[in-house]
Enzyme design. Structure first.
Site, mmCIF file in Angstrom:
data_model
loop_
_atom_site.group_PDB
_atom_site.id
_atom_site.type_symbol
_atom_site.label_atom_id
_atom_site.label_comp_id
_atom_site.label_asym_id
_atom_site.label_seq_id
_atom_site.Cartn_x
_atom_site.Cartn_y
_atom_site.Cartn_z
ATOM 1 C CD GLU A 102 -2.875 -1.052 2.244
ATOM 2 O OE1 GLU A 102 -3.941 -1.901 2.255
ATOM 3 O OE2 GLU A 102 -3.124 -0.011 2.963
ATOM 4 C CB CYS A 115 2.079 7.399 3.511
ATOM 5 S SG CYS A 115 2.431 6.293 4.968
ATOM 6 C CB CYS A 122 5.777 -5.107 9.293
ATOM 7 S SG CYS A 122 7.081 -4.376 10.414
ATOM 8 C CB CYS A 126 3.813 -2.658 16.801
ATOM 9 S SG CYS A 126 5.395 -2.290 16.714
ATOM 10 C CB CYS A 129 0.811 -1.877 13.851
ATOM 11 S SG CYS A 129 1.284 -1.244 12.034
ATOM 12 C CD GLU A 170 11.653 -0.539 11.413
ATOM 13 O OE1 GLU A 170 10.744 -0.062 12.124
ATOM 14 O OE2 GLU A 170 12.634 0.440 11.295
ATOM 15 C CB SER A 199 8.530 6.476 10.727
ATOM 16 O OG SER A 199 7.793 6.293 12.001
ATOM 17 C CG LEU A 223 9.633 6.989 22.919
ATOM 18 C CD1 LEU A 223 11.002 6.326 22.659
ATOM 19 C CD2 LEU A 223 9.849 8.393 23.171
ATOM 20 C CG HIS A 224 4.261 3.950 19.668
ATOM 21 N ND1 HIS A 224 3.756 5.242 19.251
ATOM 22 C CD2 HIS A 224 4.526 3.043 18.717
ATOM 23 C CE1 HIS A 224 4.232 5.159 18.084
ATOM 24 N NE2 HIS A 224 4.367 4.040 17.442
ATOM 25 C CG ASN A 298 -5.534 6.186 13.064
ATOM 26 O OD1 ASN A 298 -6.125 7.120 13.733
ATOM 27 N ND2 ASN A 298 -4.443 6.231 12.557
ATOM 28 C CB CYS A 341 -0.700 5.902 11.508
ATOM 29 S SG CYS A 341 0.077 7.449 10.715
HETATM 30 N N1 SAH Z 1 7.729 0.770 11.137
HETATM 31 C C1 SAH Z 1 7.834 2.135 11.063
HETATM 32 C C2 SAH Z 1 6.747 2.823 10.419
HETATM 33 C C3 SAH Z 1 5.306 2.323 10.707
HETATM 34 S S1 SAH Z 1 3.948 3.292 10.407
HETATM 35 C C4 SAH Z 1 7.574 2.332 12.611
HETATM 36 O O1 SAH Z 1 7.480 1.787 13.289
HETATM 37 O O2 SAH Z 1 7.735 3.713 13.045
HETATM 38 C C5 SAH Z 1 4.111 4.668 11.199
HETATM 39 C C6 SAH Z 1 3.613 5.190 12.383
HETATM 40 O O3 SAH Z 1 2.145 4.689 12.612
HETATM 41 C C7 SAH Z 1 4.378 4.422 13.572
HETATM 42 O O4 SAH Z 1 4.697 5.285 14.488
HETATM 43 C C8 SAH Z 1 3.347 3.314 13.926
HETATM 44 O O5 SAH Z 1 3.739 2.965 15.339
HETATM 45 C C9 SAH Z 1 2.041 4.083 13.686
HETATM 46 N N2 SAH Z 1 0.961 3.372 13.869
HETATM 47 C C10 SAH Z 1 0.778 2.025 13.813
HETATM 48 N N3 SAH Z 1 -0.315 1.458 14.189
HETATM 49 C C11 SAH Z 1 -1.192 2.546 14.545
HETATM 50 C C12 SAH Z 1 -2.504 2.684 14.847
HETATM 51 N N4 SAH Z 1 -3.359 1.733 14.957
HETATM 52 N N5 SAH Z 1 -2.934 3.964 15.201
HETATM 53 C C13 SAH Z 1 -2.082 4.939 15.010
HETATM 54 N N6 SAH Z 1 -0.537 4.875 14.616
HETATM 55 C C14 SAH Z 1 -0.451 3.668 14.356
#
Ligand code: SAH
Length: 351
Positions: A102, A115, A122, A126, A129, A170, A199, A223-224, A298, A341
């Site tokens: 995508e 994007c 991946c 996480c 995601c 990633e 990212s 970071l999250h 999201n 995202c």
């Molecule tokens: N692998 C990379 C790119 C991932 S997507 C990374 O981890 O940074 C880009 C961003 O969207 C990341 O910060 C990811 O953690 C975030 N993301 C993933 N799932 C999400 C969700 N359900 N809601 C909001 N952001 C999300």
């Protein structure tokens, strides 16, 4: 004794022309017995005219076009295109081996952000995601990344202003291709490095290695969480990467590149959005040349995390501001089409 002349066909055949540096394109056309200026023409036809095969390059001699009709330029096919009410367009792209990825085009006035994905699927898994739920299939090649930018640019008929590596995958697990793609997007598509963001969730040692490329891109780090225990709960790979070590690498990155780092922080109601978390986060980032980007969660089907209320999001942001942390909030676009995202998947939607 003179060495035998190598026939032109023995020059190494690149897997795709897209993503090659102009001098490599020139070397390739020369190896095929053409003059150097044909390489420049080819560059223009690939990046400005959207040539998808050598057959499209009508300024080339007919015989040459026919001989090389099967030389891959490296463009993917649009498999499906869906438009969200906010104008965000999600593209499902089909690669040469039929895998689907995508890419998302996000218009905002004069700006057009793409994007891009860096992998099919991946492996990071996480918990919040969607991409991670489908597992990992393979890395993308350089041309498969650059193609995403060209595809969105052509579809919108508008110059792309920004590129974010925030799609599937990633990027630091596919760092060589990601870096080469960044260089091509900058050099060949003409997008400034400062308008490109990579990212990453953080892979030990890789942020430091990225710094060695001396790019002027923005590094965003997912970071999250404000402490190691919470981060491990959300991000399995954090088990092997203490928060302190990740932040240390980010500090080194800032010192080496003089670019500030963005920390992405998904807000999950009740889990990481409380005052105590803002305090912890602010403590880690005190005096750090950085910026926090809050991303209200999201929703995805597999898990039942909740997005905090707007009021809670604002109070978390204010909490950080009160502690002198630079902060912005990103309400993702394209939510209605699962283009936001964390909502991107390698599998096709049902129906
Ligand atoms: N692998 C990379 C790119 C991932 S997507 C990374 O981890 O940074 C880009 C961003 O969207 C990341 O910060 C990811 O953690 C975030 N993301 C993933 N799932 C999400 C969700 N359900 N809601 C909001 N952001 C999300």
């Amino acid at each position: 004794m003179s060495s035998p002349q190598l026939p032109a066909t023995q020059s190494p055949q690149p897997s795709a022309l897209l993503g090659l540096a102009p001098e490599q394109l020139i070397a390739w056309v020369q190896a095929q017995g053409q003059s150097a200026y044909r390489g420049k023409q080819l560059h223009q036809w690939i990046y400005q005219q959207g040539a998808r095969s050598l057959g499209d390059v009508t300024v080339f001699p007919k015989a040459f076009r026919q001989t090389h009709i099967d030389t891959p330029i490296g463009r993917s096919d649009i498999y499906r295109r869906s438009v969200a009410p906010d104008g965000t367009v999600k593209f499902l792209l089909q690669l040469a081996d039929r895998q689907i990825i995508e890419a998302v085009g996000i218009p905002a006035g004069k700006r057009l952000t793409v994007c891009v994905s860096s992998q099919v699927g991946c492996p990071m898994a996480c918990d919040f995601c969607a991409t991670g739920k489908g597992g990992f299939i393979r890395n993308l090649a350089v041309h498969e990344i650059v193609d995403q930018v060209l595809t969105v640019q052509e579809d919108f008929q508008q110059r792309v202003s920004n590129v974010v590596f925030m799609g599937m995958g990633e990027p630091l697990l596919n760092a060589d291709s990601a870096v080469a793609a960044i260089q091509s997007i900058n050099r060949d598509v003409g997008i400034g490095q400062r308008s490109i963001t990579l990212s990453t969730v953080g892979i030990p040692g890789r942020i430091r290695r990225l710094a060695d490329h001396d790019l002027q891109i923005t590094l965003a780090v997912s970071l999250h969480a404000s402490n190691q225990a919470l981060r491990q709960r959300l991000i399995p790979s954090a088990d092997h990467y203490p928060l302190a070590a990740l932040l240390e690498e980010c500090r080194d990155y800032v010192n080496q590149t003089r670019r500030r780092v963005t920390f992405e922080y998904i807000l999950l109601a009740g889990l990481n959005d409380q005052t105590v978390h803002a305090e912890e986060l602010a403590q880690h980032l005190r005096g750090f040349q950085s910026h926090v980007n809050l991303i209200p969660y999201n929703p995805i089907a597999e898990v039942d995390y909740q997005r905090p209320t707007r009021q809670q999001v604002e109070s978390f942001a204010q909490n950080l501001r009160d502690r002198h942390i630079a902060v912005s909030t990103r309400y993702s676009r394209g939510l209605e089409k699962d283009a936001a995202c964390g909502q991107l998947r390698a599998s096709l939607p049902a129906g």
